[in-house]
Design a protein around this motif. Sequence first.
Motif, mmCIF file in Angstrom:
data_model
loop_
_atom_site.group_PDB
_atom_site.id
_atom_site.type_symbol
_atom_site.label_atom_id
_atom_site.label_comp_id
_atom_site.label_asym_id
_atom_site.label_seq_id
_atom_site.Cartn_x
_atom_site.Cartn_y
_atom_site.Cartn_z
ATOM 1 N N GLU A 65 -6.974 2.017 6.107
ATOM 2 C CA GLU A 65 -6.947 1.092 4.980
ATOM 3 C C GLU A 65 -5.548 0.507 4.802
ATOM 4 O O GLU A 65 -5.381 -0.695 4.603
ATOM 5 C CB GLU A 65 -7.317 1.832 3.686
ATOM 6 C CG GLU A 65 -8.736 1.618 3.243
ATOM 7 C CD GLU A 65 -9.069 2.564 2.101
ATOM 8 O OE1 GLU A 65 -8.361 2.581 1.093
ATOM 9 O OE2 GLU A 65 -10.078 3.305 2.240
ATOM 10 N N ALA A 66 -4.536 1.372 4.893
ATOM 11 C CA ALA A 66 -3.163 0.913 4.714
ATOM 12 C C ALA A 66 -2.810 -0.124 5.771
ATOM 13 O O ALA A 66 -2.285 -1.196 5.461
ATOM 14 C CB ALA A 66 -2.200 2.102 4.795
ATOM 15 N N MET A 67 -3.132 0.173 7.025
ATOM 16 C CA MET A 67 -2.792 -0.733 8.121
ATOM 17 C C MET A 67 -3.485 -2.078 7.963
ATOM 18 O O MET A 67 -2.892 -3.135 8.170
ATOM 19 C CB MET A 67 -3.204 -0.110 9.464
ATOM 20 C CG MET A 67 -2.415 1.097 9.882
ATOM 21 S SD MET A 67 -0.732 0.698 10.328
ATOM 22 C CE MET A 67 -0.950 0.091 11.989
ATOM 23 N N ASP B 216 -6.346 2.469 -7.285
ATOM 24 C CA ASP B 216 -6.127 3.897 -7.047
ATOM 25 C C ASP B 216 -7.253 4.429 -6.167
ATOM 26 O O ASP B 216 -8.311 4.774 -6.663
ATOM 27 C CB ASP B 216 -6.071 4.642 -8.385
ATOM 28 C CG ASP B 216 -5.634 6.083 -8.209
ATOM 29 O OD1 ASP B 216 -5.271 6.457 -7.076
ATOM 30 O OD2 ASP B 216 -5.652 6.828 -9.206
ATOM 31 N N GLU B 217 -7.029 4.505 -4.887
ATOM 32 C CA GLU B 217 -8.018 4.984 -3.913
ATOM 33 C C GLU B 217 -9.403 4.408 -4.203
ATOM 34 O O GLU B 217 -10.373 5.161 -4.342
ATOM 35 C CB GLU B 217 -8.102 6.515 -3.934
ATOM 36 C CG GLU B 217 -6.744 7.146 -3.782
ATOM 37 C CD GLU B 217 -6.743 8.375 -2.896
ATOM 38 O OE1 GLU B 217 -7.763 8.605 -2.228
ATOM 39 O OE2 GLU B 217 -5.726 9.059 -2.850
ATOM 40 N N PRO B 218 -9.545 3.110 -4.260
ATOM 41 C CA PRO B 218 -10.809 2.542 -4.743
ATOM 42 C C PRO B 218 -11.976 2.746 -3.787
ATOM 43 O O PRO B 218 -13.117 2.659 -4.208
ATOM 44 C CB PRO B 218 -10.489 1.051 -4.883
ATOM 45 C CG PRO B 218 -9.393 0.810 -3.926
ATOM 46 C CD PRO B 218 -8.577 2.065 -3.888
ATOM 47 N N VAL C 63 0.844 -1.188 0.000
ATOM 48 C CA VAL C 63 0.000 0.000 0.000
ATOM 49 C C VAL C 63 0.879 1.239 0.000
ATOM 50 O O VAL C 63 1.775 1.368 0.836
ATOM 51 C CB VAL C 63 -0.929 0.017 1.235
ATOM 52 C CG1 VAL C 63 -1.706 1.322 1.293
ATOM 53 C CG2 VAL C 63 -1.874 -1.170 1.214
ATOM 54 N N LEU C 64 0.627 2.119 -0.978
ATOM 55 C CA LEU C 64 1.283 3.427 -0.978
ATOM 56 C C LEU C 64 0.343 4.388 -0.274
ATOM 57 O O LEU C 64 -0.804 4.544 -0.679
ATOM 58 C CB LEU C 64 1.536 3.929 -2.398
ATOM 59 C CG LEU C 64 2.291 3.043 -3.379
ATOM 60 C CD1 LEU C 64 2.459 3.778 -4.706
ATOM 61 C CD2 LEU C 64 3.636 2.658 -2.814
ATOM 62 N N VAL C 65 0.834 5.019 0.779
ATOM 63 C CA VAL C 65 -0.044 5.891 1.539
ATOM 64 C C VAL C 65 0.674 7.203 1.800
ATOM 65 O O VAL C 65 1.906 7.248 1.873
ATOM 66 C CB VAL C 65 -0.490 5.201 2.859
ATOM 67 C CG1 VAL C 65 0.669 4.993 3.802
ATOM 68 C CG2 VAL C 65 -1.605 5.966 3.540
ATOM 69 N N GLY C 66 -0.114 8.258 1.909
ATOM 70 C CA GLY C 66 0.478 9.562 2.177
ATOM 71 C C GLY C 66 -0.576 10.627 1.988
ATOM 72 O O GLY C 66 -1.652 10.352 1.457
ATOM 73 N N PRO C 67 -0.291 11.844 2.398
ATOM 74 C CA PRO C 67 -1.275 12.925 2.231
ATOM 75 C C PRO C 67 -1.436 13.254 0.755
ATOM 76 O O PRO C 67 -0.614 12.850 -0.057
ATOM 77 C CB PRO C 67 -0.640 14.095 2.997
ATOM 78 C CG PRO C 67 0.814 13.795 3.054
ATOM 79 C CD PRO C 67 0.954 12.303 3.021
ATOM 80 N N SER C 68 -2.492 13.993 0.399
ATOM 81 C CA SER C 68 -2.705 14.274 -1.023
ATOM 82 C C SER C 68 -1.542 15.119 -1.545
ATOM 83 O O SER C 68 -1.007 15.960 -0.839
ATOM 84 C CB SER C 68 -4.037 14.984 -1.246
ATOM 85 O OG SER C 68 -4.222 15.987 -0.305
ATOM 86 N N MET D 95 4.635 7.860 1.792
ATOM 87 C CA MET D 95 5.242 8.864 0.920
ATOM 88 C C MET D 95 4.886 10.260 1.384
ATOM 89 O O MET D 95 3.824 10.502 1.954
ATOM 90 C CB MET D 95 4.770 8.674 -0.529
ATOM 91 C CG MET D 95 5.266 7.381 -1.144
ATOM 92 S SD MET D 95 4.822 7.249 -2.879
ATOM 93 C CE MET D 95 5.818 8.548 -3.594
ATOM 94 N N ARG D 96 5.815 11.176 1.161
ATOM 95 C CA ARG D 96 5.537 12.593 1.399
ATOM 96 C C ARG D 96 6.349 13.406 0.403
ATOM 97 O O ARG D 96 7.535 13.166 0.244
ATOM 98 C CB ARG D 96 5.907 12.993 2.829
ATOM 99 C CG ARG D 96 5.695 14.490 3.078
ATOM 100 C CD ARG D 96 5.881 14.898 4.500
ATOM 101 N NE ARG D 96 7.207 14.592 4.999
ATOM 102 C CZ ARG D 96 7.737 15.167 6.084
ATOM 103 N NH1 ARG D 96 7.039 16.058 6.750
ATOM 104 N NH2 ARG D 96 8.937 14.832 6.491
ATOM 105 N N ASP D 97 5.709 14.365 -0.248
ATOM 106 C CA ASP D 97 6.386 15.278 -1.185
ATOM 107 C C ASP D 97 7.269 14.547 -2.184
ATOM 108 O O ASP D 97 8.381 14.992 -2.472
ATOM 109 C CB ASP D 97 7.224 16.301 -0.411
ATOM 110 C CG ASP D 97 6.362 17.170 0.480
ATOM 111 O OD1 ASP D 97 5.147 17.254 0.196
ATOM 112 O OD2 ASP D 97 6.879 17.726 1.460
ATOM 113 N N GLY D 98 6.804 13.437 -2.701
ATOM 114 C CA GLY D 98 7.557 12.750 -3.740
ATOM 115 C C GLY D 98 8.728 11.927 -3.239
ATOM 116 O O GLY D 98 9.539 11.463 -4.035
ATOM 117 N N HIS D 99 8.847 11.762 -1.937
ATOM 118 C CA HIS D 99 9.874 10.896 -1.367
ATOM 119 C C HIS D 99 9.213 9.777 -0.589
ATOM 120 O O HIS D 99 8.122 9.948 -0.066
ATOM 121 C CB HIS D 99 10.765 11.678 -0.390
ATOM 122 C CG HIS D 99 11.595 12.721 -1.045
ATOM 123 N ND1 HIS D 99 12.732 12.437 -1.755
ATOM 124 C CD2 HIS D 99 11.445 14.072 -1.098
ATOM 125 C CE1 HIS D 99 13.250 13.560 -2.216
ATOM 126 N NE2 HIS D 99 12.484 14.565 -1.844
#
Lengths: 367, 298
Positions: free
Chosen positions: A196-198, A158-160, A33-38, A207-211
């Motif tokens: 959801e990720a957990m 993608d955020e289903p 799962v890729l998770v992070g703020p928008s 992820m944050r700011d592309g990292h």
Amino acid sequence: MAEVHLSKVVKRYGALEIVHGIDLDIAHNEFVVLVGPSGCGKSTTLRMIAGLEEISGGTISIGDRVVNSLPPRARNISMVFQNYALYPHMTVRENLGFGLKIARQSPAVIEQRVNEAADILGLSPLMDRLPANLSGGQRQRVAMGRAIVRNPDVFLFDEPLSNLDAKLRGQMRVEIKKLHQRVKTTVVYVTHDQVEAMTLADRIVIMRDGHIEQVGTPIDLFERPVNTFVAGFIGSPPMNQLEAMIGSRPAGPVAVLADGTELPLPPEFAGRVTADQAVIVGFRPENLYPAGHGIPAAGQTLDMDRTVSLSEPLGTETMLFLDFGGREVQAKMLNPRLVAPGERMPFKLDLGHLHVFDRASGKSLRA
Amino acid sequence: MLRSPRAIPYLLLLPSIVVIAAVVLVPVLVSLWSSFTPYNLTRPATLFTFVGWRNYQRLFANADFWWAFGRTLVFVTVALNLELVFGLALALLVNRVTTGRKTIRTIMMFPMMFSPILVGFQFKYVFNDSVGILNNALFSLGLITRPIPWLVNGALANFSILAAEIWMSTSIFAILLLSGLLALPQDPIEAAKVDGCNPVQVFRHITLPFLMPFIYIAMTIRSLDVARAYDMVRIMTNGGPAGRTELLWTLIARVGYQNSQMGMANAMGYVSILTSIAFTFYFYRKLSLSRRYMGGAE
């Protein structure tokens, strides 16, 4: 076999760089799962894996093929979109079978695979309806069915669930997990919802700011966040974070909070903190509890009397808000009783579960 | 009785009823009535002679009428289909443009800004066999040695009129279809790409079905427009040579105003209007069929 490898993957829109060279290895049949703020680049990364966005740098490979320049149709992937993306002019049956029809499968094969998928997802009574006549949850199921009929190497989500209401989201989450246990395939799943990720992931990529901030199992991330961002993102309600200075005492280092309270640090931080270092001390709400209303700490606790400013009863537990260390923090009360605002209660803070982060870099000071 | 509360709505509506009756209802009824009379503009009294279906019977037995009728049908069919194909191609191209799309859209609308009469004059000049720019260009390029009689040969005259019509109206299709393309949701297209479609298959299975309502709207509007074609034909060939480009409305105008047989002309008019209504009905049926499932796209 379908591992997915991302190596130094970069996405640029003109001069603007969205994803800054991320590396990620996803194992065969793993649920990642890729998770992070928008805006953190998680959807962009997924769309690069799908081939819907060009890759500006680095390589992506699926199995042993580098797919950078392959169009989506040549990658043998399926994708479930946030808005379902059903074909509005086709019935459920046609939606499910469309990919197979394009792949020139025989009608008998299409029929069989479509019916299998419909059985798995409970779509059989809806086969002749158009998407317009389905509820949100049903559309979501059709979108998933369309993905599984094709036997792809990799599933991309993608955020289903973000367009569903809370109750349905919980149901569909369970269904997705069951589906993965049944149809073993590599899954890359994007969400902004840490719950959801957990609940879904074998491994979570924050992820944050592309990292990428941290990669690990859900328990890893929960118990050993590498920085304050991960600490604040994983866990609900989030970890309490207080500013503190390190002081050295004969018994070992302590964190001195803004109100002068001294928290003895767990032994693992000995030698990793220096006197007068500016730090952030973190602890989860469940590690601060009214005496007799929490999981008893294995080691040392800090005992104190505090006034409760607000209580949120949730049934099996009640969240309490109180002032501590110069800030408002949240405590979790198990076996709750009714707590009136302004009530003074004895609290215990489990010192064995303290997290310490360097204040300047935000990085965890744990080994 | 006029003071009764039940009369008030009718009294309030009375002015509009009077106006509508004067400008729509009475003319319609008079023209319908006149189609059952031998009404001749030079002999007004004939308006009151009832002849039953005689005009219609003569009409249906009249080869000139059927030629004009059939030619109009062919003209509508060919013009609409070509305009659709060209308009769709134009819309797809413009949809790919990212900068200056608005400017291009405005430029595309230029042909619609001219009166059809002027377009007719312009194309009459373009296709003129001795001074026309087309023949001169073909001469200069060495492609022909003798002038081509564009507006004098029957088949070529029909072609020339079609060319003018298509030049003027393709952009209407392009604009309507472009607005459809701009409203096209991206998700199903991406889903189709992932599902294994190549660009042609995406167009065939996703884009085109989505565009169908827009195509039918354009078809409905344009079928009425083309079916009433008069001005451009009147200017370019006036139905000639020898009636080879005679369409319904040029014929009707000739019968009504030159031959003064207004009763007969009105009968022809009713036949052509009923045909147009049939066309509209057909396209609306198609339209609502194709729109049926477009509600659940999101």
